[in-house]
Design a protein around this motif. Structure first.
Motif, PDB file in Angstrom:
ATOM      1  N   UNK A 112      24.605  29.801  50.099  1.00 21.38           N
ATOM      2  CA  UNK A 112      25.216  29.144  51.251  1.00 21.38           C
ATOM      3  C   UNK A 112      25.105  27.622  51.120  1.00 21.38           C
ATOM      4  N   UNK A 113      23.953  27.141  50.700  1.00 22.90           N
ATOM      5  CA  UNK A 113      23.742  25.696  50.529  1.00 22.90           C
ATOM      6  C   UNK A 113      24.683  25.135  49.459  1.00 22.90           C
ATOM      7  N   UNK A 114      24.824  25.843  48.339  1.00 15.20           N
ATOM      8  CA  UNK A 114      25.722  25.382  47.283  1.00 15.20           C
ATOM      9  C   UNK A 114      27.176  25.382  47.754  1.00 15.20           C
ATOM     10  N   UNK A 115      27.554  26.415  48.488  1.00 17.29           N
ATOM     11  CA  UNK A 115      28.927  26.482  48.999  1.00 17.29           C
ATOM     12  C   UNK A 115      29.205  25.327  49.957  1.00 17.29           C
ATOM     13  N   UNK A 116      28.241  25.000  50.794  1.00 15.90           N
ATOM     14  CA  UNK A 116      28.419  23.872  51.720  1.00 15.90           C
ATOM     15  C   UNK A 116      28.540  22.552  50.977  1.00 15.90           C
ATOM     16  N   UNK A 117      27.769  22.391  49.902  1.00 14.06           N
ATOM     17  CA  UNK A 117      27.876  21.167  49.097  1.00 14.06           C
ATOM     18  C   UNK A 117      29.278  21.036  48.506  1.00 14.06           C
ATOM     19  N   UNK A 118      29.796  22.138  47.976  1.00 14.81           N
ATOM     20  CA  UNK A 118      31.143  22.116  47.387  1.00 14.81           C
ATOM     21  C   UNK A 118      32.181  21.846  48.465  1.00 14.81           C
ATOM     22  N   UNK A 119      32.028  22.478  49.619  1.00  9.11           N
ATOM     23  CA  UNK A 119      32.986  22.316  50.712  1.00  9.11           C
ATOM     24  C   UNK A 119      33.110  20.854  51.133  1.00  9.11           C
ATOM     25  N   UNK A 120      32.018  20.124  51.092  1.00  7.80           N
ATOM     26  CA  UNK A 120      32.014  18.740  51.580  1.00  7.80           C
ATOM     27  C   UNK A 120      32.338  17.713  50.497  1.00  7.80           C
ATOM     28  N   UNK A 121      32.760  18.153  49.309  1.00 10.48           N
ATOM     29  CA  UNK A 121      33.155  17.198  48.273  1.00 10.48           C
ATOM     30  C   UNK A 121      34.530  16.619  48.606  1.00 10.48           C
ATOM     31  N   UNK A 122      34.804  15.433  48.080  1.00  5.53           N
ATOM     32  CA  UNK A 122      36.073  14.755  48.355  1.00  5.53           C
ATOM     33  C   UNK A 122      37.305  15.549  47.918  1.00  5.53           C
ATOM     34  N   UNK A 123      37.327  16.106  46.698  1.00  6.53           N
ATOM     35  CA  UNK A 123      38.538  16.842  46.304  1.00  6.53           C
ATOM     36  C   UNK A 123      38.846  18.033  47.228  1.00  6.53           C
ATOM     37  N   UNK A 124      37.811  18.747  47.637  1.00 13.99           N
ATOM     38  CA  UNK A 124      38.030  19.894  48.528  1.00 13.99           C
ATOM     39  C   UNK A 124      38.525  19.412  49.886  1.00 13.99           C
ATOM     40  N   UNK A 125      37.926  18.371  50.406  1.00 12.03           N
ATOM     41  CA  UNK A 125      38.332  17.877  51.716  1.00 12.03           C
ATOM     42  C   UNK A 125      39.737  17.280  51.698  1.00 12.03           C
ATOM     43  N   UNK A 126      40.147  16.705  50.569  1.00 12.70           N
ATOM     44  CA  UNK A 126      41.525  16.208  50.455  1.00 12.70           C
ATOM     45  C   UNK A 126      42.513  17.363  50.562  1.00 12.70           C
ATOM     46  N   UNK A 127      42.196  18.474  49.905  1.00 17.70           N
ATOM     47  CA  UNK A 127      43.074  19.643  49.987  1.00 17.70           C
ATOM     48  C   UNK A 127      43.074  20.231  51.387  1.00 17.70           C
ATOM     49  N   UNK A 128      41.935  20.211  52.045  1.00 17.64           N
ATOM     50  CA  UNK A 128      41.854  20.695  53.434  1.00 17.64           C
ATOM     51  C   UNK A 128      42.729  19.822  54.331  1.00 17.64           C
ATOM     52  N   UNK A 129      42.667  18.517  54.135  1.00 11.10           N
ATOM     53  CA  UNK A 129      43.501  17.607  54.924  1.00 11.10           C
ATOM     54  C   UNK A 129      44.990  17.872  54.696  1.00 11.10           C
ATOM     55  N   UNK A 130      45.372  18.125  53.436  1.00  9.79           N
ATOM     56  CA  UNK A 130      46.771  18.431  53.132  1.00  9.79           C
ATOM     57  C   UNK A 130      47.200  19.710  53.838  1.00  9.79           C
TER      58      UNK A 130
END
Length: 135
Positions: A30-48
Protein backbone atom coordinates in the motif's frame (compact mmCIF):
# COMPACT_ATOMS: atom_id res chain seq x y z
CA UNK A 1 -0.33 -0.30 -23.58
CA UNK A 2 -3.71 -0.40 -21.87
CA UNK A 3 -3.52 -4.19 -21.75
CA UNK A 4 -0.14 -4.10 -20.03
CA UNK A 5 -1.33 -1.63 -17.43
CA UNK A 6 -4.43 -3.71 -16.79
CA UNK A 7 -2.31 -6.84 -16.45
CA UNK A 8 0.01 -5.19 -13.92
CA UNK A 9 -2.93 -3.86 -11.90
CA UNK A 10 -4.62 -7.27 -12.01
CA UNK A 11 -1.47 -9.07 -10.90
CA UNK A 12 -0.91 -6.58 -8.09
CA UNK A 13 -4.50 -6.86 -6.91
CA UNK A 14 -4.34 -10.66 -7.07
CA UNK A 15 -1.14 -10.70 -5.10
CA UNK A 16 -2.50 -8.38 -2.43
CA UNK A 17 -5.79 -10.22 -2.13
CA UNK A 18 -4.21 -13.66 -2.20
CA UNK A 19 -1.16 -12.91 -0.11
CA UNK A 20 -0.59 -15.00 2.98
CA UNK A 21 2.06 -12.60 4.26
CA UNK A 22 -0.56 -10.76 6.25
CA UNK A 23 -1.10 -7.18 7.24
CA UNK A 24 2.56 -6.17 7.27
CA UNK A 25 3.12 -7.06 3.60
CA UNK A 26 -0.19 -5.43 2.69
CA UNK A 27 0.95 -2.18 4.35
CA UNK A 28 4.27 -2.32 2.45
CA UNK A 29 2.47 -2.74 -0.86
CA UNK A 30 0.00 0.00 0.00
CA UNK A 31 2.83 2.41 0.87
CA UNK A 32 4.62 1.71 -2.43
CA UNK A 33 1.40 2.16 -4.40
CA UNK A 34 0.77 5.51 -2.71
CA UNK A 35 4.31 6.65 -3.55
CA UNK A 36 3.76 5.77 -7.21
CA UNK A 37 0.32 7.41 -7.23
CA UNK A 38 1.78 10.72 -6.05
CA UNK A 39 4.56 10.90 -8.67
CA UNK A 40 4.40 13.69 -11.24
CA UNK A 41 3.92 11.50 -14.34
CA UNK A 42 0.98 9.66 -12.76
CA UNK A 43 -0.64 12.87 -11.54
CA UNK A 44 -0.25 14.47 -14.99
CA UNK A 45 -2.19 11.57 -16.49
CA UNK A 46 -4.81 11.87 -13.75
CA UNK A 47 -5.19 15.57 -14.55
CA UNK A 48 -5.62 14.76 -18.26
CA UNK A 49 -8.28 12.17 -17.48
CA UNK A 50 -10.13 14.58 -15.18
CA UNK A 51 -10.03 17.36 -17.76
CA UNK A 52 -11.29 15.06 -20.52
CA UNK A 53 -14.06 13.70 -18.31
CA UNK A 54 -15.20 17.16 -17.30
CA UNK A 55 -15.25 18.54 -20.84
CA UNK A 56 -16.91 15.43 -22.30
CA UNK A 57 -19.53 15.47 -19.56
CA UNK A 58 -20.47 19.01 -20.56
CA UNK A 59 -20.49 18.71 -24.36
CA UNK A 60 -21.27 15.18 -25.48
CA UNK A 61 -24.67 14.66 -23.80
CA UNK A 62 -25.97 17.87 -25.39
CA UNK A 63 -24.83 16.76 -28.82
CA UNK A 64 -26.44 13.34 -28.31
CA UNK A 65 -29.71 14.93 -27.19
CA UNK A 66 -29.81 17.32 -30.15
CA UNK A 67 -29.12 14.45 -32.53
CA UNK A 68 -31.86 12.31 -31.02
CA UNK A 69 -34.34 15.18 -31.37
CA UNK A 70 -33.40 15.66 -35.05
CA UNK A 71 -33.77 11.96 -35.85
CA UNK A 72 -37.11 11.78 -34.04
CA UNK A 73 -38.37 14.87 -35.82
CA UNK A 74 -37.28 13.53 -39.22
CA UNK A 75 -38.93 10.17 -38.59
CA UNK A 76 -42.21 11.64 -37.38
CA UNK A 77 -42.73 14.08 -40.25
CA UNK A 78 -45.18 13.60 -43.09
CA UNK A 79 -44.59 11.30 -46.05
CA UNK A 80 -44.30 7.63 -46.78
CA UNK A 81 -42.48 5.21 -44.51
CA UNK A 82 -39.59 5.07 -46.95
CA UNK A 83 -39.28 8.89 -47.03
CA UNK A 84 -39.36 9.03 -43.22
CA UNK A 85 -36.69 6.34 -43.00
CA UNK A 86 -34.47 8.19 -45.48
CA UNK A 87 -34.85 11.48 -43.59
CA UNK A 88 -34.18 9.76 -40.27
CA UNK A 89 -31.12 8.03 -41.73
CA UNK A 90 -29.61 11.22 -43.03
CA UNK A 91 -30.43 13.02 -39.77
CA UNK A 92 -28.71 10.18 -37.88
CA UNK A 93 -25.58 10.47 -40.04
CA UNK A 94 -25.49 14.21 -39.48
CA UNK A 95 -26.02 13.75 -35.75
CA UNK A 96 -23.23 11.17 -35.58
CA UNK A 97 -20.83 13.63 -37.22
CA UNK A 98 -21.87 16.31 -34.73
CA UNK A 99 -21.26 13.97 -31.79
CA UNK A 100 -17.86 12.97 -33.21
CA UNK A 101 -16.97 16.66 -33.57
CA UNK A 102 -18.10 17.32 -30.00
CA UNK A 103 -15.89 14.49 -28.74
CA UNK A 104 -12.93 15.80 -30.76
CA UNK A 105 -13.49 19.32 -29.41
CA UNK A 106 -13.72 18.09 -25.82
CA UNK A 107 -10.55 16.06 -26.30
CA UNK A 108 -8.75 19.16 -27.59
CA UNK A 109 -10.01 21.17 -24.61
CA UNK A 110 -8.88 18.46 -22.21
CA UNK A 111 -5.41 18.37 -23.74
CA UNK A 112 -5.17 22.15 -23.44
CA UNK A 113 -6.37 22.07 -19.83
CA UNK A 114 -3.94 19.28 -18.96
CA UNK A 115 -1.13 21.17 -20.69
CA UNK A 116 -1.90 24.28 -18.65
CA UNK A 117 -1.89 22.34 -15.36
CA UNK A 118 1.38 20.52 -16.10
CA UNK A 119 4.90 21.84 -16.56
CA UNK A 120 5.99 23.72 -19.68
CA UNK A 121 7.78 20.88 -21.50
CA UNK A 122 4.87 18.44 -21.41
CA UNK A 123 2.42 21.21 -22.30
CA UNK A 124 4.24 21.88 -25.57
CA UNK A 125 4.32 18.14 -26.26
CA UNK A 126 0.53 17.78 -25.86
CA UNK A 127 -0.21 20.79 -28.02
CA UNK A 128 2.03 19.49 -30.82
CA UNK A 129 0.34 16.09 -30.70
CA UNK A 130 -3.13 17.63 -30.82
CA UNK A 131 -2.21 19.80 -33.80
CA UNK A 132 -0.89 16.78 -35.69
CA UNK A 133 -4.07 14.83 -34.85
CA UNK A 134 -6.24 17.59 -36.29
CA UNK A 135 -4.43 17.74 -39.64
Amino acid sequence: MKGKVGLVIGLAAGYVLGSRAGRERYEQIKTQAEKIWHTDPVQKQVDKAKAFGASAAKVVPGALWDGAKRVTSAASGSGSVQEKAQRAGSAAKSAAKDVANAVDDSLDEAEKAAGESSSGSSGSKSSSSSSSANS
